[in-house]
Write an enzyme that holds these catalytic residues in place. Structure first.
Site, PDB file in Angstrom:
ATOM      1  N   LYS A  12       0.840  -1.198   0.000  1.00 38.63           N
ATOM      2  CA  LYS A  12       0.000   0.000   0.000  1.00 38.63           C
ATOM      3  C   LYS A  12       0.880   1.255   0.000  1.00 38.63           C
ATOM      4  O   LYS A  12       0.613   2.218  -0.723  1.00 38.63           O
ATOM      5  CB  LYS A  12      -0.957  -0.022   1.209  1.00 38.63           C
TER       6      LYS A  12
ATOM      7  N   GLN B  55      -4.806  -2.139   9.798  1.00 40.75           N
ATOM      8  CA  GLN B  55      -4.599  -3.413   9.104  1.00 40.75           C
ATOM      9  C   GLN B  55      -5.110  -4.579   9.965  1.00 40.75           C
ATOM     10  O   GLN B  55      -4.723  -4.709  11.126  1.00 40.75           O
ATOM     11  CB  GLN B  55      -3.101  -3.591   8.785  1.00 40.75           C
TER      12      GLN B  55
ATOM     13  N   ASP C 292     -11.078   2.028   4.321  1.00 42.50           N
ATOM     14  CA  ASP C 292     -11.291   0.587   4.114  1.00 42.50           C
ATOM     15  C   ASP C 292     -12.780   0.271   3.925  1.00 42.50           C
ATOM     16  O   ASP C 292     -13.131  -0.818   3.486  1.00 42.50           O
ATOM     17  CB  ASP C 292     -10.783  -0.203   5.338  1.00 42.50           C
TER      18      ASP C 292
END
Ligand code: NAP
Length: 293
Positions: free
Chosen positions: A53, A97, A120
């Protein structure tokens, strides 16, 4: 059979984003989008995802910051990190994450993220807006799959789409997106899970088969209708003597044999993975432009 090439399509989208950043933001004296990732512990897969990312952010001209914590961080401390990132004026959006260590309640962390910074798309507010078809951050993997179908020229309207797996981050949201009354929706969707008896009965009927079961090589050619489009979401590291790292990636689908009966298929790696990352970048751009209220 033709590949549905996520690497190629994600590269095209990154080029468009990089151009936007240069011409519409930097040349106009505006700041580049800045996103953050929170990484807890030493899980190798999570480290790889976060590194990928960061690399993609650099490629398109975004700023990125990674906040690393040991896996003995407490839930209370992590909630404070989320509060900090919710309020940091330097940051447009961020991700935590997953997975988190077992002693931390993931849902509690997700619900603490300010929905307008939730790139997200996992916050219940964004999931609810997705169900209602309102502007929101779509979860990155389903968003990437829809974009891949769209840009890859795969029609979904009127098609029978069978989704294997009902997780909150892949199976359930993709089933909602494809059945919505919208461009690149309008499919008839069947959602299968571990309680579905005789999976093959359903997979053989699929015009578009989306596999997100997390079981390596579980879809064989006998399970696929000739000419179907197959999207393999699964990612598994298997030992390999042929690579420097000592492992290689494979999906949920037996690529070698299924690619002989289907019309289109996503490879692993190079299919859904890069589309997930580029979708996160698209969400970050939206966050920086304050498009989601
Ligand atoms: P998950 O949370 O592990 O869920 C797996 C789903 O598959 C569950 O709904 C489960 O049913 C269902 N399932 C398991 N065995 C089954 C069987 N024999 N028959 C029918 N259904 C079955 O999965 P996930 O998080 O969605 O991830 C799935 C895979 O995608 C993993 O390999 C993951 O690494 C990968 N992934 C890739 C990306 C990417 O960007 N490429 C992103 C996310 C995930 P129940 O609900 O009944 O248990």
């Amino acid at each position: 059979m033709q590949l549905l090439d996520g690497k190629l399509i994600s590269h095209q989208i990154k080029t468009e984003i990089a151009l936007h950043v240069r011409e519409k933001l930097l040349d106009a004296g505006l700041a580049a989008p800045h996103i953050a990732a929170v990484l807890v512990g030493e899980d190798p897969a999570s480290q790889t995802y976060v590194a990928a990312k960061e690399k993609s952010c650099r490629e398109v001209g975004f700023l990125s910051s990674v906040y690393r914590y040991p896996d003995n961080i407490t839930e209370k401390q992590l909630l404070k990190v989320v509060d900090f990132l919710n309020n940091d004026p330097e940051i447009d959006g961020f991700i935590v994450q997953l997975p988190l260590p077992k002693h931390i309640n993931e849902q509690k962390i997700i619900e603490r993220i300010n929905p307008v910074r939730d790139i997200d798309g996992f916050h219940p507010v964004n999931i609810g807006k997705m169900v209602l078809g309102l502007p929101c951050f779509l979860p990155a993997t389903p968003f990437g799959i829809v974009t891949l179908l769209e840009r890859g020229g795969v029609e979904t309207a009127g098609k029978h789409c069978v989704v294997l797996g009902r997780s909150h981050i892949v199976g359930t949201p993709i089933s909602i997106l494809l059945s919505r009354k919208s461009t690149h929706g309008n499919a008839t969707v069947t959602l299968c899970h571990s309680f579905t008896p005789d999976l093959t009965k359903y997979t053989r009927e699929a015009d578009i088969l989306i596999v997100a079961m997390g079981k390596p090589d579980c879809i064989t050619k006998e399970m696929v209708k000739p000419g179907a489009v197959v999207i393999d979401v699964g990612v598994h590291r298997v030992p390999s003597e042929e690579t420097k790292s000592g492992y290689r990636l494979k999906g949920d689908v037996k690529f070698d044999e299924v690619s002989r009966v289907c019309s289109r298929i996503t490879p692993v790696p190079g299919g859904v993975g890069p589309m997930t990352i580029v979708s996160l970048l698209q969400n970050a751009l939206k966050a920086s432009q304050k498009e989601i209220k």
